[in-house]
Write a protein that holds these residues in place. Sequence first.
Motif, mmCIF file in Angstrom:
data_model
loop_
_atom_site.group_PDB
_atom_site.id
_atom_site.type_symbol
_atom_site.label_atom_id
_atom_site.label_comp_id
_atom_site.label_asym_id
_atom_site.label_seq_id
_atom_site.Cartn_x
_atom_site.Cartn_y
_atom_site.Cartn_z
ATOM 1 N N TYR A 312 3.036 23.769 -54.964
ATOM 2 C CA TYR A 312 1.587 23.582 -54.813
ATOM 3 C C TYR A 312 1.195 23.729 -53.338
ATOM 4 O O TYR A 312 1.849 23.196 -52.443
ATOM 5 N N ILE A 313 0.107 24.469 -53.113
ATOM 6 C CA ILE A 313 -0.437 24.666 -51.754
ATOM 7 C C ILE A 313 -1.792 23.982 -51.706
ATOM 8 O O ILE A 313 -2.691 24.301 -52.515
ATOM 9 N N LYS A 314 -1.958 23.066 -50.809
ATOM 10 C CA LYS A 314 -3.203 22.312 -50.708
ATOM 11 C C LYS A 314 -4.245 23.134 -49.965
ATOM 12 O O LYS A 314 -3.962 23.745 -48.933
ATOM 13 N N HIS A 315 -5.475 23.166 -50.538
ATOM 14 C CA HIS A 315 -6.594 23.898 -49.923
ATOM 15 C C HIS A 315 -7.682 22.905 -49.546
ATOM 16 O O HIS A 315 -7.901 21.906 -50.256
ATOM 17 N N ASP A 316 -8.374 23.212 -48.435
ATOM 18 C CA ASP A 316 -9.500 22.388 -47.983
ATOM 19 C C ASP A 316 -10.743 22.822 -48.738
ATOM 20 O O ASP A 316 -11.285 23.925 -48.508
#
Length: 468
Positions: A312-316
């Motif tokens: 999982y890649i966290k996005h703002d």
Amino acid sequence: MKPPRCLCEICTCGRHRCPHKPTRIYDNGQQPCLTTEYVEKYPKYSNISPPRSLKPKQEYQVHHGRMEGITTFKSDYLPYDIVKRPFQVQEEYKPKTGEIELGTTYQKDYNAHKIQPVTLVKPLERKHTTGGKLDTIPTYQDDYRSWEVQRREPSKVEHIYHPPTEKFGNSTTFQDDFVPRELNPRQSFKPPCVAKLSDVPFDSATSHRTSYIVHQLEPKFIRSKEQYKPSNQPFEDLTTHRNDFKGLPGQLAKSCKPENAKVGSNAHFNGVTEFQDRFQPWLVSLPVVRKRKEYVPPPGNMDFNSTSHLDYIKHDISPAVPMRPVSNGRRTNAPFQGNTTTKEDFKAWGSCRQEITKKQQEIPRPTGKFYDLTTFKSHYIPHQIIPAQSFKPVHDIVPNSAPFQDETMYHAEYTPKKQEICPANYPSPPGYVYVNTDSHGHKFFRQLTPEFSESNSNPIPKEVAVVS
């Protein structure tokens, strides 16, 4: 040398036939098979010709001309002049003057009248109970006596199954007649599904792009917002029900419900019931408790990393703006008035429970000991049973010294005959040599000798299973 014979001609029992009218998957021959039972039994008439079929042949006719690009829509379509639709001007809203008349027909024509509570017509439920003990032994159980009857021995003959010792090895008709061959796949005339690329550049001009004309829109009519003017008169909170309903003077309805008086007795309670008197407890063994296996934790540490946790890649992301408008609720500091019309006009009635109306017992209760002697017991007279006399004759075997005559007509007149076996039962008929198999599935054999010889490689057994 004689010509080869088909398996249909060699067969003498009439059960072996070659498969006629096949799907013709071996070759593309055009000679039909004419060997049928109808052709063998019925003669052919040469003077009468078969009727010709009037059905047209289903052949694809190729059109060699050039295809025109004119369609029915192109040929029948007629362009017409487009006229601009007239624009309808929206009229300005003008509110009506005057007051609304709130009077109704019910309010004018309704006349109030006095109402009294309805009296109940349904009688009270009365239950009649007796204090005597119930005798649960029926007449059949008391008078019936079982007879001592001996069980008859069965006269059935036991049949013991003995499995066969010989091996089952009979071949089927399909195994005898079928010869495997290699399939010749048919040539496909389907055109290859390959897209043809064009060298001409793509023309992206459409009729909408070439014919569309941009028109300037007229300004939209906007209605001016009216300014709110509060009323100078005070708010009248009287409803139609409060204004028109007047409380009718009347007496409270008397309740017919009897009083909940406790019925007591000074007699001593006997706690022994009929069930406790007849059925005594017996010892019961405790159930066996199965021991559970002890939990043994697995060795090593548990990996709590999942695929979603690792990849999982966290996005703002900014929070979504709600589309719901802000509610302009009015808040008042006045206390809430919880009085309703039902609370003010309908008050609880005082009710008392009515006494139970018991009927006096006319028949006095019996005193003394209860005799369980029934009418059947007092009047029944046992009689001795006399069996009926049997008139059936005695089954006695009369001995005879004369010898038994076991000669029959079948035994005296029967003449044994030689059992003939069809030569088509064998994979290779005795006295014949396999030649070939044509496209219709017919097996042809050539005869070596006119009669079956005993010196052949396939001797004739005494018993052969025939598959029909």
